[in-house]
Scaffold this motif. Structure first.
Motif, short mmCIF file in Angstrom:
data_model
loop_
_atom_site.label_atom_id
_atom_site.label_comp_id
_atom_site.label_asym_id
_atom_site.label_seq_id
_atom_site.Cartn_x
_atom_site.Cartn_y
_atom_site.Cartn_z
N ARG A 1 3.04 1.32 -8.51
CA ARG A 1 2.03 0.40 -8.01
C ARG A 1 2.04 -0.90 -8.83
NH1 ARG A 1 -2.54 1.43 -5.13
NH2 ARG A 1 -3.04 3.47 -5.94
N VAL B 1 0.87 -1.18 0.00
CA VAL B 1 0.00 0.00 0.00
C VAL B 1 0.90 1.22 0.00
CG1 VAL B 1 -1.81 1.23 1.22
CG2 VAL B 1 -1.79 -1.26 1.22
N ASP C 1 -6.45 2.28 -1.93
CA ASP C 1 -5.08 1.77 -1.96
C ASP C 1 -4.98 0.46 -1.17
OD1 ASP C 1 -4.21 3.92 -3.45
OD2 ASP C 1 -3.63 5.10 -1.71
N ARG D 1 -9.65 7.53 -0.54
CA ARG D 1 -8.61 7.24 -1.53
C ARG D 1 -7.62 6.19 -0.98
NH1 ARG D 1 -5.88 8.06 -6.61
NH2 ARG D 1 -5.45 5.93 -6.11
N ARG D 2 -7.24 6.40 0.30
CA ARG D 2 -6.31 5.45 0.92
C ARG D 2 -6.96 4.08 1.10
NH1 ARG D 2 -1.51 7.03 2.43
NH2 ARG D 2 -1.12 5.01 1.50
N ALA E 1 0.56 7.27 -4.08
CA ALA E 1 -0.12 6.96 -5.34
C ALA E 1 -1.31 7.90 -5.56
CB ALA E 1 -0.60 5.52 -5.32
N ASN E 2 -1.45 8.34 -6.79
CA ASN E 2 -2.49 9.30 -7.12
C ASN E 2 -3.02 8.98 -8.51
OD1 ASN E 2 -4.06 11.52 -6.68
ND2 ASN E 2 -2.58 12.94 -7.55
#
Lengths: 276, 265
Positions: free
Chosen positions: B91, A82, A140, A136-137, A86-87
């Protein structure tokens, strides 16, 4: 008790700088392990080596019995990551994204179940762009666990959360841990480490400076207590005896009584300060 | 292999979906070459040196090449630089996804966009500028192989170039410059007969000139061959250079591709 992560003498240099200098670490299968440390202490570098993102310069590393420097896709299927920053995929919906990632894994969980686990069922059809930071998390996390990993890395998962969102997120992590997943957590929040972790390690200057349960770290359980009352205070290793004396003196309730052991934060700051 | 392709196609459908959900990118990517075609076609009227070929036809061929390169090279290079910046690549690198599937996804989604782009440009050229579509199946076959080779070469070049920008913010500037320059020296806007020979030599190194040359053979026909520098469309050479770029682009990609931003890996 089997070992999920085994590290001996891990070393990583960037040019002349020793980011990690001879680090040893053992993380057991099924435990929640928190790694604490100031920025630049080598925390992220260490975790990224464990995740197979970076190459090490020296040392012995085994994660789930495999050297992450030689990561195979079979190993990657057993590890969930995780990420912190990240976006991506802002224009996809939560369901599209989780379903797509499920395809990468040989033995994935049901995407809708995972979305429910992270508490996003109501938002499953929403574009990721429209979610709050906390939601959002959660996406993830969903992407990190959809492959049914044995080990999950969480990199500062609650940064920027409001208190309620943090509590909910902690419950999510606890439920993951309850399923037997090994969890490696890096965080800046000491209360988070205290609430979630079975064991904690503090990294400073590329080395582990202390390791233990949140309650015993750095001699916390045996550290002297500060007893404060209306007419004075004392640092003592035997606060009970002092309180008994005070109780006799005041013949009953002691006005303004307070007994404080060092908090995890006090211990942490001491450890970091000593390493500087 | 099958798994890689399956996931690659799933990624292609995801990438295409993502592209079409960014409405501003859709409008600009597709409309740019069309607007240029309408503009040039309207400004420069008339035939070329009594060959019966109109300037609009010449620009149609050139702008189809430039449009395909825009989709494959520019779009892809900027898109990958953004993927590298926003965490997509990091990712993906942490999952068991076969790494090749990412590139299959990019290439196939570029192909889809390129087909749409070419169809739109052809429609405009036929409707507004009387471009005649080839009737000979051989010409259609030439169109297909020129576009396929050109697209694949440009896409691989785009993947390689995506590693140049330091981050997503600089990507558009870094990637657009070579693309615009190539269009000017590859006979898209300015007739190559008006360029100094050394510039033509430079252009001959890159795939766009050859892709446009192949496209002219399709749309201008035999009468147009006289306009070429060598008096011929040199189709075997077109195939050779585009094929070499395919191989070279692949080698360049494998050598330069980074899954993280510079300074992070």
């Amino acid at each position: 008790m089997t070992t999920a992560i085994h590290v001996r003498g891990l070393t990583k240099r960037y040019g002349e700088v020793h980011a990690v200098g001879g680090l040893d670490l053992d993380i057991r299968t099924g435990e929640v392990f928190a790694i604490l440390g100031p920025n630049g202490a080598g925390k992220s570098t260490t975790v990224e080596i464990l995740e197979g993102y970076r190459k090490r310069d020296a040392g012995e590393v085994s994660v789930l019995g495999v050297d992450p420097g030689q990561a195979t896709s079979a190993w990657r299927a057993r590890v969930g990551i995780v990420l912190q920053t990240a976006n991506d995929a802002a224009e996809l919906t939560v369901r599209e994204t989780v379903r797509h990632f499920a395809r990468y894994y040989p033995n994935s969980k049901d995407p809708d179940e995972v979305i429910a686990t992270v508490g996003l069922s109501e938002k499953a059809g929403a574009r990721i762009r429209q979610l709050s930071g906390g939601q959002r998390r959660r996406v993830d996390v969903a992407l990190g666990i959809v492959g049914r990993p044995e080990l999950v890395f969480l990199d500062e998962p609650t940064t920027g959360f409001d208190p309620e969102a943090r509590r909910q997120f902690w419950d999510l992590i606890r439920s993951l841990a309850a399923e037997g997943t090994t969890i490696v957590l890096t965080t800046h929040y000491l209360d988070e480490a205290e609430a979630l972790a079975d064991r904690v390690a503090v990294i400073a200057k590329g080395r582990i400076v202390a390791e233990g349960t949140p309650h015993t770290l750095g001699g916390r359980a045996t550290a002297s207590a500060r007893v404060t009352w209306a007419d004075g205070y004392a640092e003592t290793d035997t606060p009970t005896a002092l309180v008994r004396t005070l109780a006799e003196k005041y013949d009953g309730e002691i006005p303004g009584l307070q007994i404080v052991r060092p908090s995890l934060e006090d211990i942490y700051l001491d450890l970091i300060g000593d390493a500087e | 292999m099958t798994a890689t392709l399956n996931i690659g196609f799933a990624r292609a459908s995801l990438e295409t979906k993502l592209f079409f959900r960014q409405r501003d990118a859709v409008i600009f990517t597709f409309s740019f070459p069309i607007i240029l075609l309408v503009l040039f076609g309207s400004i420069f009227e008339g035939d070329l040196e009594g060959t019966g070929i109109t300037v609009a036809q010449l620009y149609s061929a050139g702008l189809i090449g430039a449009g395909v390169m825009g989709v494959a090279f520019q779009n892809l290079a900027i898109g990958i630089a953004i993927d590298r910046d926003d965490g997509t690549l990091k990712r993906l690198a942490g999952t068991p996804m076969p790494r090749a599937a990412y590139f299959v996804g990019k290439l196939v989604s570029s192909l889809v966009l390129a087909v749409i782009e070419v169809a739109l440009l052809l429609a405009v050229a036929v409707l507004l500028f009387d471009l005649e579509l080839p009737t000979d199946p051989g010409r259609w076959a030439t169109l297909v192989w020129v576009l396929t080779l050109g697209l694949a070469g440009a896409a691989l070049l785009g993947i390689a170039v995506s590693s140049l920008p330091r981050n997503a913010k600089s990507a558009a500037a870094v990637v657009s410059m070579p693309y615009v320059l190539l269009q000017f020296i590859s006979g898209v806007y300015i007739p190559f007969t008006e360029l100094p020979s050394w510039l033509n030599d430079v252009a001959a190194i890159f795939p766009l000139k050859w892709m446009c040359q192949g496209l002219r053979s399709v749309f201008l026909g035999d009468a147009g061959a006289a306009l070429e520098l060598t008096g011929s469309y040199e189709l075997p050479k077109v195939a050779l250079v585009l094929g070499l770029w395919l191989v070279g682009g692949l080698v360049l990609c494998l050598a330069t591709f980074r899954w993280t931003n510079r300074g992070e890996g």
